[in-house]
Write a protein that holds these residues in place. Sequence first.
Motif, PDB file in Angstrom:
ATOM      1  N   ARG A  86     -38.284  31.290 -26.757  1.00  0.00           N
ATOM      2  CA  ARG A  86     -39.466  31.874 -27.407  1.00  0.00           C
ATOM      3  C   ARG A  86     -39.627  33.362 -27.062  1.00  0.00           C
ATOM      4  NH1 ARG A  86     -45.005  29.941 -29.308  1.00  0.00           N
ATOM      5  NH2 ARG A  86     -44.126  27.879 -29.134  1.00  0.00           N
TER       6      ARG A  86
ATOM      7  N   THR B  75     -40.509  34.110 -42.248  1.00  0.00           N
ATOM      8  CA  THR B  75     -40.349  33.726 -40.851  1.00  0.00           C
ATOM      9  C   THR B  75     -41.557  34.171 -40.037  1.00  0.00           C
ATOM     10  OG1 THR B  75     -37.941  33.738 -40.989  1.00  0.00           O
ATOM     11  CG2 THR B  75     -38.902  34.074 -38.787  1.00  0.00           C
TER      12      THR B  75
ATOM     13  N   TYR C 288     -44.230  31.647 -38.214  1.00  0.00           N
ATOM     14  CA  TYR C 288     -44.506  31.704 -36.775  1.00  0.00           C
ATOM     15  C   TYR C 288     -46.005  31.857 -36.523  1.00  0.00           C
ATOM     16  CZ  TYR C 288     -43.960  32.779 -31.828  1.00  0.00           C
ATOM     17  OH  TYR C 288     -44.048  32.755 -30.457  1.00  0.00           O
ATOM     18  N   THR C 289     -46.678  32.632 -37.342  1.00  0.00           N
ATOM     19  CA  THR C 289     -48.130  32.777 -37.223  1.00  0.00           C
ATOM     20  C   THR C 289     -48.819  31.433 -37.416  1.00  0.00           C
ATOM     21  OG1 THR C 289     -48.035  35.069 -37.989  1.00  0.00           O
ATOM     22  CG2 THR C 289     -50.163  33.953 -38.159  1.00  0.00           C
TER      23      THR C 289
ATOM     24  N   PHE D 284     -36.173  28.092 -30.413  1.00  0.00           N
ATOM     25  CA  PHE D 284     -36.153  28.004 -31.876  1.00  0.00           C
ATOM     26  C   PHE D 284     -34.713  28.122 -32.356  1.00  0.00           C
ATOM     27  CE2 PHE D 284     -40.287  30.038 -30.943  1.00  0.00           C
ATOM     28  CZ  PHE D 284     -41.118  29.071 -31.487  1.00  0.00           C
TER      29      PHE D 284
ATOM     30  N   ILE E 278     -39.301  25.393 -39.082  1.00  0.00           N
ATOM     31  CA  ILE E 278     -39.229  25.922 -37.719  1.00  0.00           C
ATOM     32  C   ILE E 278     -38.623  24.834 -36.830  1.00  0.00           C
ATOM     33  CG2 ILE E 278     -40.515  26.820 -35.753  1.00  0.00           C
ATOM     34  CD1 ILE E 278     -42.738  27.636 -37.723  1.00  0.00           C
TER      35      ILE E 278
ATOM     36  N   GLU F 100     -39.634  36.435 -29.750  1.00  0.00           N
ATOM     37  CA  GLU F 100     -40.723  37.396 -29.908  1.00  0.00           C
ATOM     38  C   GLU F 100     -40.248  38.834 -29.689  1.00  0.00           C
ATOM     39  OE1 GLU F 100     -43.956  35.984 -27.456  1.00  0.00           O
ATOM     40  OE2 GLU F 100     -44.467  34.420 -28.917  1.00  0.00           O
TER      41      GLU F 100
END
Length: 180
Positions: A149, A166, A170-171, A54, A47, A153
């Motif tokens: 970000r 991915t 991210y989690t 990102f 990441i 999202e």
Amino acid sequence: MDPVQRVSSREVYRNDWMTLREDAVRRLDGSEGIYAVVDKPTCAVVIPFDGARFHLVEQFRYPVGMRRWEFPMGTAPELADVPPLELAARELREETGLIAGSMADLGKTDVAPGFSSQRGHVFLATDLTQGEAQREIEEQDMRTAWFERGEFEKMIASGDITDAQTLAAYTLLLLRERTL
């Protein structure tokens, strides 16, 4: 004792990136069955984050027949077993040209445990310096871009980002941010 025991195994296919094997198995109740297993070496998911954005890669993913945005990731060629941190730095540099001043280990993932033995290691790359990408021939169509970000999202919510690695990465980042 494992609920499923391997009785025998045969290699069905092998290339520089994976092995497909077929295992004859016996379950707890004594019944027999077959598992097809894709063995792949450890992968690294990176990441790249500059504090607000990102850095993603987009490429054509032949098995699904679509271009997909995702975090940089990959395995070493020729089924090599490379330390995860080294693999992560290599993948980041290869796909984006970025060099990270810091790489934080966020955790592990099982890539597709229903049919593959591959494990993933997720890293947060920060303190980034831009260099030259060193892509493999399979990555010649790859594009890269920075995303805020919120935009990232929205891409998840709209289905523009669907790559499971991915999403899992991210989690792990979100969980890390909650504990800091």
